[in-house]
Design a protein around this motif. Sequence first.
Motif, PDB file in Angstrom:
ATOM      1  N   LEU A  31       5.513  -1.866  -0.133  1.00  0.00           N
ATOM      2  CA  LEU A  31       6.527  -1.516  -0.500  1.00  0.00           C
ATOM      3  C   LEU A  31       7.544  -2.367  -1.064  1.00  0.00           C
ATOM      4  O   LEU A  31       8.704  -1.859  -1.573  1.00  0.00           O
ATOM      5  CB  LEU A  31       7.161  -0.531   0.585  1.00  0.00           C
TER       6      LEU A  31
ATOM      7  N   THR B 142       3.572  -2.756   5.634  1.00  0.00           N
ATOM      8  CA  THR B 142       4.612  -1.683   5.078  1.00  0.00           C
ATOM      9  C   THR B 142       5.444  -2.395   4.239  1.00  0.00           C
ATOM     10  O   THR B 142       5.827  -2.041   3.016  1.00  0.00           O
ATOM     11  CB  THR B 142       5.563  -0.904   6.262  1.00  0.00           C
TER      12      THR B 142
ATOM     13  N   SER C  38       2.659   4.294   7.832  1.00  0.00           N
ATOM     14  CA  SER C  38       3.455   3.223   8.749  1.00  0.00           C
ATOM     15  C   SER C  38       3.837   3.834  10.103  1.00  0.00           C
ATOM     16  O   SER C  38       3.733   3.619  11.356  1.00  0.00           O
ATOM     17  CB  SER C  38       4.503   2.531   8.193  1.00  0.00           C
ATOM     18  N   ALA C  39       4.787   5.031  10.005  1.00  0.00           N
ATOM     19  CA  ALA C  39       5.199   5.817  11.029  1.00  0.00           C
ATOM     20  C   ALA C  39       3.990   6.619  12.004  1.00  0.00           C
ATOM     21  O   ALA C  39       4.365   6.462  13.148  1.00  0.00           O
ATOM     22  CB  ALA C  39       6.072   6.606  10.651  1.00  0.00           C
TER      23      ALA C  39
ATOM     24  N   LEU D 215       6.246  14.700  -7.994  1.00  0.00           N
ATOM     25  CA  LEU D 215       5.856  13.987  -6.902  1.00  0.00           C
ATOM     26  C   LEU D 215       4.950  12.772  -7.382  1.00  0.00           C
ATOM     27  O   LEU D 215       4.815  11.697  -6.806  1.00  0.00           O
ATOM     28  CB  LEU D 215       5.253  14.769  -5.952  1.00  0.00           C
TER      29      LEU D 215
ATOM     30  N   ILE E 210       6.745   8.327  -6.805  1.00  0.00           N
ATOM     31  CA  ILE E 210       7.557   8.859  -5.570  1.00  0.00           C
ATOM     32  C   ILE E 210       6.614   9.000  -4.626  1.00  0.00           C
ATOM     33  O   ILE E 210       6.937   8.730  -3.291  1.00  0.00           O
ATOM     34  CB  ILE E 210       8.068  10.157  -6.004  1.00  0.00           C
ATOM     35  N   SER E 211       5.462   9.425  -4.933  1.00  0.00           N
ATOM     36  CA  SER E 211       4.260   9.731  -3.498  1.00  0.00           C
ATOM     37  C   SER E 211       3.803   8.627  -3.027  1.00  0.00           C
ATOM     38  O   SER E 211       3.661   8.578  -1.788  1.00  0.00           O
ATOM     39  CB  SER E 211       3.315  10.542  -4.131  1.00  0.00           C
ATOM     40  N   TYR E 212       3.587   7.270  -3.590  1.00  0.00           N
ATOM     41  CA  TYR E 212       3.027   6.083  -3.003  1.00  0.00           C
ATOM     42  C   TYR E 212       3.968   5.808  -1.910  1.00  0.00           C
ATOM     43  O   TYR E 212       3.470   5.468  -0.798  1.00  0.00           O
ATOM     44  CB  TYR E 212       3.026   5.097  -4.044  1.00  0.00           C
ATOM     45  N   PRO E 213       5.379   5.296  -2.134  1.00  0.00           N
ATOM     46  CA  PRO E 213       6.126   5.051  -0.811  1.00  0.00           C
ATOM     47  C   PRO E 213       6.140   5.970  -0.068  1.00  0.00           C
ATOM     48  O   PRO E 213       6.264   5.599   1.398  1.00  0.00           O
ATOM     49  CB  PRO E 213       7.760   4.618  -1.647  1.00  0.00           C
ATOM     50  N   LEU E 214       6.114   7.459  -0.114  1.00  0.00           N
ATOM     51  CA  LEU E 214       6.176   8.018   0.902  1.00  0.00           C
ATOM     52  C   LEU E 214       4.946   8.246   1.555  1.00  0.00           C
ATOM     53  O   LEU E 214       5.056   8.265   3.041  1.00  0.00           O
ATOM     54  CB  LEU E 214       6.310   9.694   0.269  1.00  0.00           C
TER      55      LEU E 214
ATOM     56  N   TYR F  74      13.093   6.491   7.852  1.00  0.00           N
ATOM     57  CA  TYR F  74      12.190   5.391   8.420  1.00  0.00           C
ATOM     58  C   TYR F  74      12.828   4.288   9.557  1.00  0.00           C
ATOM     59  O   TYR F  74      12.368   4.266  10.407  1.00  0.00           O
ATOM     60  CB  TYR F  74      11.218   4.879   7.453  1.00  0.00           C
TER      61      TYR F  74
ATOM     62  N   VAL G 176       1.648  -4.059  11.419  1.00  0.00           N
ATOM     63  CA  VAL G 176       1.981  -2.652  10.718  1.00  0.00           C
ATOM     64  C   VAL G 176       3.284  -2.977   9.730  1.00  0.00           C
ATOM     65  O   VAL G 176       3.435  -2.610   8.520  1.00  0.00           O
ATOM     66  CB  VAL G 176       2.095  -1.361  11.427  1.00  0.00           C
TER      67      VAL G 176
ATOM     68  N   TYR H 146       0.990   5.164  12.533  1.00  0.00           N
ATOM     69  CA  TYR H 146       0.539   4.002  13.396  1.00  0.00           C
ATOM     70  C   TYR H 146       1.599   3.602  14.404  1.00  0.00           C
ATOM     71  O   TYR H 146       1.095   3.312  15.586  1.00  0.00           O
ATOM     72  CB  TYR H 146       0.042   2.808  12.512  1.00  0.00           C
ATOM     73  N   LEU H 147       2.915   3.560  14.175  1.00  0.00           N
ATOM     74  CA  LEU H 147       3.786   2.991  15.133  1.00  0.00           C
ATOM     75  C   LEU H 147       3.977   4.109  16.352  1.00  0.00           C
ATOM     76  O   LEU H 147       4.020   3.929  17.657  1.00  0.00           O
ATOM     77  CB  LEU H 147       5.160   2.739  14.613  1.00  0.00           C
TER      78      LEU H 147
ATOM     79  N   VAL I 112       2.832   5.742   2.156  1.00  0.00           N
ATOM     80  CA  VAL I 112       2.839   4.509   3.118  1.00  0.00           C
ATOM     81  C   VAL I 112       3.720   4.491   4.048  1.00  0.00           C
ATOM     82  O   VAL I 112       3.376   4.040   5.138  1.00  0.00           O
ATOM     83  CB  VAL I 112       3.368   3.261   2.107  1.00  0.00           C
ATOM     84  N   LEU I 113       5.230   5.069   3.928  1.00  0.00           N
ATOM     85  CA  LEU I 113       5.762   5.369   5.216  1.00  0.00           C
ATOM     86  C   LEU I 113       5.414   6.133   5.957  1.00  0.00           C
ATOM     87  O   LEU I 113       5.699   5.879   7.113  1.00  0.00           O
ATOM     88  CB  LEU I 113       7.334   5.679   4.628  1.00  0.00           C
TER      89      LEU I 113
ATOM     90  N   PHE J  24      13.638   6.074  12.498  1.00  0.00           N
ATOM     91  CA  PHE J  24      12.475   6.140  13.318  1.00  0.00           C
ATOM     92  C   PHE J  24      12.240   4.987  14.158  1.00  0.00           C
ATOM     93  O   PHE J  24      11.835   4.712  15.395  1.00  0.00           O
ATOM     94  CB  PHE J  24      11.272   6.583  12.370  1.00  0.00           C
TER      95      PHE J  24
ATOM     96  N   PHE K  59      11.874   3.772  18.019  1.00  0.00           N
ATOM     97  CA  PHE K  59      10.682   3.285  18.364  1.00  0.00           C
ATOM     98  C   PHE K  59      10.894   1.859  19.464  1.00  0.00           C
ATOM     99  O   PHE K  59      10.355   1.850  20.306  1.00  0.00           O
ATOM    100  CB  PHE K  59       9.759   2.665  17.171  1.00  0.00           C
TER     101      PHE K  59
END
Lengths: 86, 181
Positions: A63, A59, B69-70, A85, B59-63, A13, A55, B72-73, B65-66, A16, A20
């Motif tokens: 997090l 984020t 976020s990516a 997962l 594990i899945s929640y942060p993925l 990220y 954003v 939208y950017l 969100v990331l 990225f 960006f």
Amino acid sequence: MIAIPLYVFLFIYFAFLLVFAIFTIINFGHIFQTGGITFASFIVTAIILVLTAFVLFFTWFLLQNVNWTETWQITNWFSNGSNNLF
Amino acid sequence: MNLINFIHKKSYEKIVKTVRRDPITFVPYIIVFLLTMLVPVGVLWLINTMFPGLLVGTISYPLVVLFASAYYLCLFLFFYSYFVAFYLDMWVITNDRLIDVRQISLFAKSIAELDLYQIQDATSDVKGFFPSVFNYGNVNLQTAGSVPKFIIYNTPDPHALRQLILDLAAEDKRYHASQKK
């Protein structure tokens, strides 16, 4: 078994974010170089920057309590219930 | 840097008009941008309905969100790049030349210029419902130069612009004729 630490995704990220930032600066450079800094271009640039800040803040907000040392363990991708997962 | 330095203006040259595409032609991009901003809301609703555990997993929640976020950017970056390409497509009309600056993409730009005295014929057209309502269209210029055809796309009030270019071209032709004598 494959174990992927969560921080790997965070680093991806960040990479990225770097791309960006570079592309946004190049875009702004084009506007500046062409003498296109006017009210319209200023407003659009400001809106994009505000939305980006919004954003990034959300984020971080969502997090901030995540334990990035957790690992995603994938024993067999195709068998049901074989990874952590969820 | 300003426009005058950018086009290397000659000492006797003055900028008469700078033409950009009509802002109304950018509205479809804005609508697409707003619609694509709503996509994650629908996807989140689907995930919440079909896989509710995905939004609370360690594990899945942060993925998720990331990824959101990516997404939208990326969207902001594409929109800004489209805006820059749209906004920096412009035509600078001076009393001597017509300069066509085209920002094709982020890493592609072309600049073409035409001496006004080389213009042989100019036509303007407004075709379609929206162009007729908002009075925008193309101005086509036939030239005797190395670039045989010059098109100014989606300009506001194309008929008035055509007349302005023809007037300036006639003035420039008179000037060049007097220089030859």
